[in-house]
Write a protein that holds these residues in place. Structure first.
Motif, PDB file in Angstrom:
ATOM      1  N   SER A  10       0.627  -1.300  -0.124  1.00  0.00           N
ATOM      2  CA  SER A  10       0.170  -0.050  -0.002  1.00  0.00           C
ATOM      3  C   SER A  10       0.896   1.108   0.003  1.00  0.00           C
ATOM      4  CB  SER A  10      -0.839   0.004   1.110  1.00  0.00           C
ATOM      5  OG  SER A  10      -0.317   0.216   2.573  1.00  0.00           O
ATOM      6  N   LYS A  11       2.158   1.114  -0.046  1.00  0.00           N
ATOM      7  CA  LYS A  11       3.192   2.287   0.148  1.00  0.00           C
ATOM      8  C   LYS A  11       3.888   2.259  -1.124  1.00  0.00           C
ATOM      9  CE  LYS A  11       1.559   3.809   4.163  1.00  0.00           C
ATOM     10  NZ  LYS A  11       0.998   4.859   4.521  1.00  0.00           N
ATOM     11  N   LYS A  12       3.847   1.494  -1.888  1.00  0.00           N
ATOM     12  CA  LYS A  12       4.935   1.442  -2.897  1.00  0.00           C
ATOM     13  C   LYS A  12       4.625   2.658  -3.865  1.00  0.00           C
ATOM     14  CE  LYS A  12       5.587  -3.665  -3.115  1.00  0.00           C
ATOM     15  NZ  LYS A  12       6.699  -3.506  -2.077  1.00  0.00           N
ATOM     16  N   LYS A  13       3.558   3.145  -4.181  1.00  0.00           N
ATOM     17  CA  LYS A  13       3.343   4.177  -4.990  1.00  0.00           C
ATOM     18  C   LYS A  13       4.122   5.614  -4.275  1.00  0.00           C
ATOM     19  CE  LYS A  13       1.824   6.628  -8.662  1.00  0.00           C
ATOM     20  NZ  LYS A  13       2.804   6.204  -9.925  1.00  0.00           N
ATOM     21  N   LEU A  14       3.777   5.558  -3.011  1.00  0.00           N
ATOM     22  CA  LEU A  14       4.464   6.663  -2.215  1.00  0.00           C
ATOM     23  C   LEU A  14       6.206   6.708  -2.341  1.00  0.00           C
ATOM     24  CD1 LEU A  14       3.995   8.881  -0.165  1.00  0.00           C
ATOM     25  CD2 LEU A  14       4.086   7.482   1.686  1.00  0.00           C
ATOM     26  N   MET A  15       6.481   5.287  -2.302  1.00  0.00           N
ATOM     27  CA  MET A  15       8.014   5.268  -2.540  1.00  0.00           C
ATOM     28  C   MET A  15       8.345   5.536  -3.684  1.00  0.00           C
ATOM     29  SD  MET A  15      10.961   4.395  -0.890  1.00  0.00           S
ATOM     30  CE  MET A  15      10.759   3.014   0.384  1.00  0.00           C
ATOM     31  N   GLN A  16       7.703   5.350  -4.684  1.00  0.00           N
ATOM     32  CA  GLN A  16       8.110   5.596  -6.232  1.00  0.00           C
ATOM     33  C   GLN A  16       8.152   7.287  -6.171  1.00  0.00           C
ATOM     34  OE1 GLN A  16       4.905   3.655  -8.315  1.00  0.00           O
ATOM     35  NE2 GLN A  16       6.623   2.765  -9.547  1.00  0.00           N
ATOM     36  N   ASN A  17       7.082   7.919  -5.504  1.00  0.00           N
ATOM     37  CA  ASN A  17       7.212   9.040  -5.595  1.00  0.00           C
ATOM     38  C   ASN A  17       8.280  10.103  -4.883  1.00  0.00           C
ATOM     39  OD1 ASN A  17       4.907   9.451  -7.465  1.00  0.00           O
ATOM     40  ND2 ASN A  17       3.456   9.363  -5.770  1.00  0.00           N
ATOM     41  N   PHE A  18       8.380   9.301  -3.678  1.00  0.00           N
ATOM     42  CA  PHE A  18       9.553   9.890  -2.816  1.00  0.00           C
ATOM     43  C   PHE A  18      10.854   9.700  -3.571  1.00  0.00           C
ATOM     44  CE2 PHE A  18      13.056   8.766   0.145  1.00  0.00           C
ATOM     45  CZ  PHE A  18      13.056   9.731   0.971  1.00  0.00           C
ATOM     46  N   CYS A  19      11.007   8.850  -4.318  1.00  0.00           N
ATOM     47  CA  CYS A  19      12.349   8.468  -5.008  1.00  0.00           C
ATOM     48  C   CYS A  19      12.375   9.406  -6.141  1.00  0.00           C
ATOM     49  CB  CYS A  19      12.294   6.982  -5.344  1.00  0.00           C
ATOM     50  SG  CYS A  19      12.888   6.028  -3.989  1.00  0.00           S
ATOM     51  N   ILE A  20      11.435   9.691  -6.889  1.00  0.00           N
ATOM     52  CA  ILE A  20      11.166  10.722  -7.896  1.00  0.00           C
ATOM     53  C   ILE A  20      11.815  11.965  -7.460  1.00  0.00           C
ATOM     54  CG2 ILE A  20       9.817  11.885  -9.532  1.00  0.00           C
ATOM     55  CD1 ILE A  20       8.068   9.398 -10.014  1.00  0.00           C
ATOM     56  N   ALA A  21      11.043  12.444  -6.216  1.00  0.00           N
ATOM     57  CA  ALA A  21      11.369  13.499  -5.786  1.00  0.00           C
ATOM     58  C   ALA A  21      12.814  13.727  -5.041  1.00  0.00           C
ATOM     59  CB  ALA A  21      10.562  13.915  -4.673  1.00  0.00           C
ATOM     60  N   TYR A  22      13.444  12.877  -4.691  1.00  0.00           N
ATOM     61  CA  TYR A  22      14.752  12.743  -4.187  1.00  0.00           C
ATOM     62  C   TYR A  22      15.947  12.082  -5.045  1.00  0.00           C
ATOM     63  CZ  TYR A  22      12.591  15.123  -0.167  1.00  0.00           C
ATOM     64  OH  TYR A  22      11.702  16.095   0.425  1.00  0.00           O
ATOM     65  N   GLU A  43      11.554   1.598 -12.552  1.00  0.00           N
ATOM     66  CA  GLU A  43      10.799   2.041 -13.783  1.00  0.00           C
ATOM     67  C   GLU A  43      10.447   3.417 -13.840  1.00  0.00           C
ATOM     68  OE1 GLU A  43       7.372  -0.537 -13.249  1.00  0.00           O
ATOM     69  OE2 GLU A  43       8.469  -2.350 -13.763  1.00  0.00           O
ATOM     70  N   VAL A  44      10.538   4.120 -12.559  1.00  0.00           N
ATOM     71  CA  VAL A  44       9.970   5.599 -12.621  1.00  0.00           C
ATOM     72  C   VAL A  44      11.220   6.501 -12.446  1.00  0.00           C
ATOM     73  CG1 VAL A  44       7.773   5.040 -11.814  1.00  0.00           C
ATOM     74  CG2 VAL A  44       9.717   5.753 -10.465  1.00  0.00           C
ATOM     75  N   THR A  45      12.398   5.865 -12.174  1.00  0.00           N
ATOM     76  CA  THR A  45      13.463   6.927 -11.836  1.00  0.00           C
ATOM     77  C   THR A  45      14.876   6.646 -12.644  1.00  0.00           C
ATOM     78  OG1 THR A  45      14.543   5.670 -10.078  1.00  0.00           O
ATOM     79  CG2 THR A  45      12.846   7.111  -9.339  1.00  0.00           C
ATOM     80  N   ASN A 108       7.987   6.260   7.929  1.00  0.00           N
ATOM     81  CA  ASN A 108       6.992   7.012   7.289  1.00  0.00           C
ATOM     82  C   ASN A 108       7.546   8.157   6.301  1.00  0.00           C
ATOM     83  OD1 ASN A 108       7.392   9.516   8.942  1.00  0.00           O
ATOM     84  ND2 ASN A 108       6.704   8.193  10.611  1.00  0.00           N
ATOM     85  N   LEU A 109       6.558   8.830   5.662  1.00  0.00           N
ATOM     86  CA  LEU A 109       7.193   9.917   4.685  1.00  0.00           C
ATOM     87  C   LEU A 109       7.836  11.122   5.345  1.00  0.00           C
ATOM     88  CD1 LEU A 109       7.480  10.695   1.764  1.00  0.00           C
ATOM     89  CD2 LEU A 109       5.346  11.715   1.961  1.00  0.00           C
ATOM     90  N   ALA A 110       7.380  11.578   6.518  1.00  0.00           N
ATOM     91  CA  ALA A 110       7.888  12.717   7.199  1.00  0.00           C
ATOM     92  C   ALA A 110       9.395  12.492   7.390  1.00  0.00           C
ATOM     93  CB  ALA A 110       6.907  13.040   8.345  1.00  0.00           C
ATOM     94  N   THR A 111       9.696  11.513   8.416  1.00  0.00           N
ATOM     95  CA  THR A 111      11.024  11.012   8.560  1.00  0.00           C
ATOM     96  C   THR A 111      11.805  10.793   7.563  1.00  0.00           C
ATOM     97  OG1 THR A 111       9.803   9.830  10.787  1.00  0.00           O
ATOM     98  CG2 THR A 111      12.277   9.507  10.391  1.00  0.00           C
ATOM     99  N   ALA A 112      11.253   9.916   6.478  1.00  0.00           N
ATOM    100  CA  ALA A 112      11.976   9.705   5.479  1.00  0.00           C
ATOM    101  C   ALA A 112      12.618  11.141   4.758  1.00  0.00           C
ATOM    102  CB  ALA A 112      11.481   9.024   4.356  1.00  0.00           C
ATOM    103  N   GLU A 113      11.931  11.994   4.553  1.00  0.00           N
ATOM    104  CA  GLU A 113      12.247  13.119   4.234  1.00  0.00           C
ATOM    105  C   GLU A 113      13.411  13.938   4.811  1.00  0.00           C
ATOM    106  OE1 GLU A 113       8.581  15.445   3.354  1.00  0.00           O
ATOM    107  OE2 GLU A 113       8.790  14.871   1.356  1.00  0.00           O
ATOM    108  N   LEU A 114      13.039  13.860   6.338  1.00  0.00           N
ATOM    109  CA  LEU A 114      14.112  14.319   7.274  1.00  0.00           C
ATOM    110  C   LEU A 114      15.369  13.828   7.165  1.00  0.00           C
ATOM    111  CD1 LEU A 114      12.030  14.908  10.531  1.00  0.00           C
ATOM    112  CD2 LEU A 114      13.052  16.783   8.941  1.00  0.00           C
ATOM    113  N   LEU A 115      15.449  12.359   6.894  1.00  0.00           N
ATOM    114  CA  LEU A 115      16.663  11.565   6.643  1.00  0.00           C
ATOM    115  C   LEU A 115      17.420  11.800   5.483  1.00  0.00           C
ATOM    116  CD1 LEU A 115      15.994   8.168   8.458  1.00  0.00           C
ATOM    117  CD2 LEU A 115      17.671  10.214   9.361  1.00  0.00           C
ATOM    118  N   ILE A 116      16.626  12.027   4.555  1.00  0.00           N
ATOM    119  CA  ILE A 116      17.039  12.208   2.970  1.00  0.00           C
ATOM    120  C   ILE A 116      17.805  13.612   3.116  1.00  0.00           C
ATOM    121  CG2 ILE A 116      15.348  13.137   1.771  1.00  0.00           C
ATOM    122  CD1 ILE A 116      17.535  10.249   0.713  1.00  0.00           C
TER     123      ILE A 116
END
Length: 131
Positions: A10-22, A43-45, A108-116
């Motif tokens: 259920s979070k794979k699309k979110l991971m794809q978008n995260f990896c596109i953004a970063y 596939e997307v990056t 979660n996305l918030a912490t992932a963004e802080l770490l990246i």
């Protein structure tokens, strides 16, 4: 840095978008992912990703082994806390190993963004002392 990437279905699309953004930050590092997640990110990056087996087929265990051998510096694990997984013990093992071996972990996305963003600033260079 060696970065582990895992995402529940259920979070794979979110991971794809995260990896596109970063993508600009991620491309400067070695990326490791469970099979399906890695394929979907590629596939997307067009990022190069070392892929394990699918998570439920042992990919989470493979990542856990790398964490145990101090070969992963950061883990981004976008997990679905509301849905029980058949391979839940493997999932919890990755979390436990990150805590045991002092590996920065985002679930979660918030912490992932802080770490990246911290990675990009050089805030995780202390990991080099652990190697």
């Amino acid at each position: 840095m060696n970065i582990g990437l895992i995402a529940h279905d259920s979070k794979k699309k979110l991971m794809q978008n995260f990896c596109i953004a970063y993508r600009g930050i991620l491309c400067k590092n070695e990326l490791y992912a469970t099979g399906t997640t890695g394929r979907l990110i590629e596939e997307v990056t067009n990022l190069s990703i070392h892929k394990y087996l699918a998570g439920h087929l042992g990919g989470a265990q493979q990542l856990g082994a790398q964490i145990e051998h101090n070969q992963i510096d950061l883990v981004i694990f976008l997990r679905d806390p509301l849905t029980q997984k058949s391979h839940e013990p493997d999932v919890h093992n990755v979390l436990r190993l990150c805590d045991t071996h002092n590996i920065p972990l985002a679930t979660n996305l918030a912490t992932a963004e802080l770490l990246i963003k911290s990675l990009d600033r050089g805030d995780l260079e202390w990991r080099e002392m652990y190697k």
